[in-house]
Design a protein around this motif. Structure first.
Motif, PDB file in Angstrom:
ATOM      1  N   VAL A 184       0.811  -1.216   0.000  1.00  0.00           N
ATOM      2  CA  VAL A 184       0.000   0.000   0.000  1.00  0.00           C
ATOM      3  C   VAL A 184       0.843   1.263   0.000  1.00  0.00           C
ATOM      4  CG1 VAL A 184      -1.812  -1.237   1.246  1.00  0.00           C
ATOM      5  CG2 VAL A 184      -0.252   0.256   2.501  1.00  0.00           C
ATOM      6  N   LYS A 185       2.147   1.124   0.107  1.00  0.00           N
ATOM      7  CA  LYS A 185       3.030   2.280   0.180  1.00  0.00           C
ATOM      8  C   LYS A 185       2.863   3.144  -1.060  1.00  0.00           C
ATOM      9  CE  LYS A 185       6.724   1.170   2.254  1.00  0.00           C
ATOM     10  NZ  LYS A 185       8.052   0.612   2.587  1.00  0.00           N
ATOM     11  N   GLY A 186       2.711   4.447  -0.842  1.00  0.00           N
ATOM     12  CA  GLY A 186       2.515   5.370  -1.946  1.00  0.00           C
ATOM     13  C   GLY A 186       1.069   5.545  -2.355  1.00  0.00           C
ATOM     14  N   ARG A 187       0.189   4.688  -1.840  1.00  0.00           N
ATOM     15  CA  ARG A 187      -1.246   4.794  -2.184  1.00  0.00           C
ATOM     16  C   ARG A 187      -2.095   5.130  -0.962  1.00  0.00           C
ATOM     17  NH1 ARG A 187      -3.937   0.431  -3.847  1.00  0.00           N
ATOM     18  NH2 ARG A 187      -2.636  -1.063  -2.732  1.00  0.00           N
ATOM     19  N   PHE A 188      -1.696   4.638   0.198  1.00  0.00           N
ATOM     20  CA  PHE A 188      -2.460   4.865   1.427  1.00  0.00           C
ATOM     21  C   PHE A 188      -1.695   5.830   2.329  1.00  0.00           C
ATOM     22  CE2 PHE A 188      -4.784   0.469   1.575  1.00  0.00           C
ATOM     23  CZ  PHE A 188      -5.264   0.688   0.291  1.00  0.00           C
ATOM     24  N   THR A 189      -2.457   6.608   3.103  1.00  0.00           N
ATOM     25  CA  THR A 189      -1.850   7.529   4.059  1.00  0.00           C
ATOM     26  C   THR A 189      -2.597   7.447   5.382  1.00  0.00           C
ATOM     27  OG1 THR A 189      -1.219   9.062   2.288  1.00  0.00           O
ATOM     28  CG2 THR A 189      -1.209   9.909   4.541  1.00  0.00           C
ATOM     29  N   ILE A 190      -1.854   7.208   6.443  1.00  0.00           N
ATOM     30  CA  ILE A 190      -2.439   7.189   7.775  1.00  0.00           C
ATOM     31  C   ILE A 190      -2.147   8.518   8.461  1.00  0.00           C
ATOM     32  CG2 ILE A 190      -0.412   6.106   8.841  1.00  0.00           C
ATOM     33  CD1 ILE A 190      -2.320   4.610  10.729  1.00  0.00           C
ATOM     34  N   SER A 191      -3.112   9.009   9.203  1.00  0.00           N
ATOM     35  CA  SER A 191      -2.914  10.266   9.921  1.00  0.00           C
ATOM     36  C   SER A 191      -3.706  10.215  11.224  1.00  0.00           C
ATOM     37  CB  SER A 191      -3.354  11.461   9.074  1.00  0.00           C
ATOM     38  OG  SER A 191      -4.734  11.364   8.764  1.00  0.00           O
ATOM     39  N   ARG A 192      -3.336  11.079  12.137  1.00  0.00           N
ATOM     40  CA  ARG A 192      -4.038  11.118  13.405  1.00  0.00           C
ATOM     41  C   ARG A 192      -4.327  12.561  13.806  1.00  0.00           C
ATOM     42  NH1 ARG A 192      -0.793   7.892  17.485  1.00  0.00           N
ATOM     43  NH2 ARG A 192      -2.421   8.630  18.890  1.00  0.00           N
ATOM     44  N   ASP A 193      -5.436  12.731  14.488  1.00  0.00           N
ATOM     45  CA  ASP A 193      -5.825  14.025  15.022  1.00  0.00           C
ATOM     46  C   ASP A 193      -6.068  13.812  16.509  1.00  0.00           C
ATOM     47  OD1 ASP A 193      -7.073  16.365  15.863  1.00  0.00           O
ATOM     48  OD2 ASP A 193      -8.162  16.625  13.996  1.00  0.00           O
ATOM     49  N   ASN A 194      -5.049  14.080  17.303  1.00  0.00           N
ATOM     50  CA  ASN A 194      -5.163  13.801  18.733  1.00  0.00           C
ATOM     51  C   ASN A 194      -6.196  14.698  19.409  1.00  0.00           C
ATOM     52  OD1 ASN A 194      -3.164  11.796  18.650  1.00  0.00           O
ATOM     53  ND2 ASN A 194      -1.539  13.305  18.913  1.00  0.00           N
ATOM     54  N   ALA A 195      -6.365  15.902  18.906  1.00  0.00           N
ATOM     55  CA  ALA A 195      -7.336  16.811  19.505  1.00  0.00           C
ATOM     56  C   ALA A 195      -8.763  16.275  19.342  1.00  0.00           C
ATOM     57  CB  ALA A 195      -7.216  18.195  18.883  1.00  0.00           C
ATOM     58  N   ARG A 196      -9.040  15.689  18.180  1.00  0.00           N
ATOM     59  CA  ARG A 196     -10.366  15.142  17.913  1.00  0.00           C
ATOM     60  C   ARG A 196     -10.466  13.677  18.328  1.00  0.00           C
ATOM     61  NH1 ARG A 196     -13.488  18.314  14.459  1.00  0.00           N
ATOM     62  NH2 ARG A 196     -12.367  20.074  13.538  1.00  0.00           N
ATOM     63  N   GLY A 197      -9.342  13.067  18.627  1.00  0.00           N
ATOM     64  CA  GLY A 197      -9.372  11.662  19.023  1.00  0.00           C
ATOM     65  C   GLY A 197      -9.705  10.732  17.885  1.00  0.00           C
ATOM     66  N   THR A 198      -9.183  11.034  16.702  1.00  0.00           N
ATOM     67  CA  THR A 198      -9.481  10.209  15.530  1.00  0.00           C
ATOM     68  C   THR A 198      -8.206   9.831  14.780  1.00  0.00           C
ATOM     69  OG1 THR A 198      -9.827  12.175  14.178  1.00  0.00           O
ATOM     70  CG2 THR A 198     -11.778  11.208  15.196  1.00  0.00           C
ATOM     71  N   VAL A 199      -8.307   8.748  14.044  1.00  0.00           N
ATOM     72  CA  VAL A 199      -7.248   8.307  13.151  1.00  0.00           C
ATOM     73  C   VAL A 199      -7.891   8.024  11.798  1.00  0.00           C
ATOM     74  CG1 VAL A 199      -5.556   6.517  12.664  1.00  0.00           C
ATOM     75  CG2 VAL A 199      -5.868   7.333  14.987  1.00  0.00           C
ATOM     76  N   HIS A 200      -7.209   8.415  10.731  1.00  0.00           N
ATOM     77  CA  HIS A 200      -7.753   8.242   9.392  1.00  0.00           C
ATOM     78  C   HIS A 200      -6.804   7.427   8.532  1.00  0.00           C
ATOM     79  CE1 HIS A 200     -10.787  11.215  10.391  1.00  0.00           C
ATOM     80  NE2 HIS A 200      -9.818  11.982  10.855  1.00  0.00           N
ATOM     81  N   LEU A 201      -7.385   6.751   7.559  1.00  0.00           N
ATOM     82  CA  LEU A 201      -6.604   6.060   6.549  1.00  0.00           C
ATOM     83  C   LEU A 201      -7.160   6.469   5.198  1.00  0.00           C
ATOM     84  CD1 LEU A 201      -4.307   3.972   6.129  1.00  0.00           C
ATOM     85  CD2 LEU A 201      -6.108   2.248   5.871  1.00  0.00           C
ATOM     86  N   GLN A 202      -6.361   7.220   4.455  1.00  0.00           N
ATOM     87  CA  GLN A 202      -6.742   7.650   3.108  1.00  0.00           C
ATOM     88  C   GLN A 202      -6.298   6.577   2.129  1.00  0.00           C
ATOM     89  OE1 GLN A 202      -8.472  10.402   2.055  1.00  0.00           O
ATOM     90  NE2 GLN A 202      -8.376   9.520   0.001  1.00  0.00           N
TER      91      GLN A 202
END
Length: 125
Positions: A62-80
């Motif tokens: 998935v490298k180069g196609r997926f992106t993981i990110s986190r928003d600690n203030a909102r308490g969420t994690v995303h995977l694009q």
């Protein structure tokens, strides 16, 4: 913490989706976070993870196609998920582990104690 994954769906090959993971106990920077997936008839496999410090690692597939990110203030994690392929079809699970070393990014399922229920991603040809 109890985790809730969302954002899955049916998409054509080449399309995109954004998966989200929220924790009832608020996902703060005390947790390392990860995404895993399991396709029918296959074992659960690592997709991506992000350390408490924000360092991300990815499976080669998935490298180069997926992106993981986190928003600690909102308490969420995303995977694009971009440039999706039929081989990406699976149930995607988010996972959290409390108290890992700040810069360490766990990659194995056994390193995560908390799991969400999964969200289905289906990629058609």
């Amino acid at each position: 913490v109890q985790l809730q994954a969302s954002g899955g769906g049916l998409v054509q090959s080449g399309g995109s989706l954004t998966l989200s993971c929220e924790g009832t106990g608020h996902i703060s920077d005390n947790y390392a976070m990860g995404w895993f997936r399991q396709a029918p008839g296959k074992e659960r496999e690592f997709v991506a993870a992000i350390s408490r410090s924000g360092t991300a690692v990815y499976a080669d597939s998935v490298k180069g196609r997926f992106t993981i990110s986190r928003d600690n203030a909102r308490g969420t994690v995303h995977l694009q998920l971009n440039s999706l392929k039929p081989d990406d079809t699976a149930i995607y699970y988010c996972a959290a582990e409390l108290g890992t070393e700040f810069y360490y990014t766990p990659r194995s399922a056994y390193e995560f104690e908390n799991w969400g229920q999964g969200t289905q991603v289906t990629v058609s040809n």
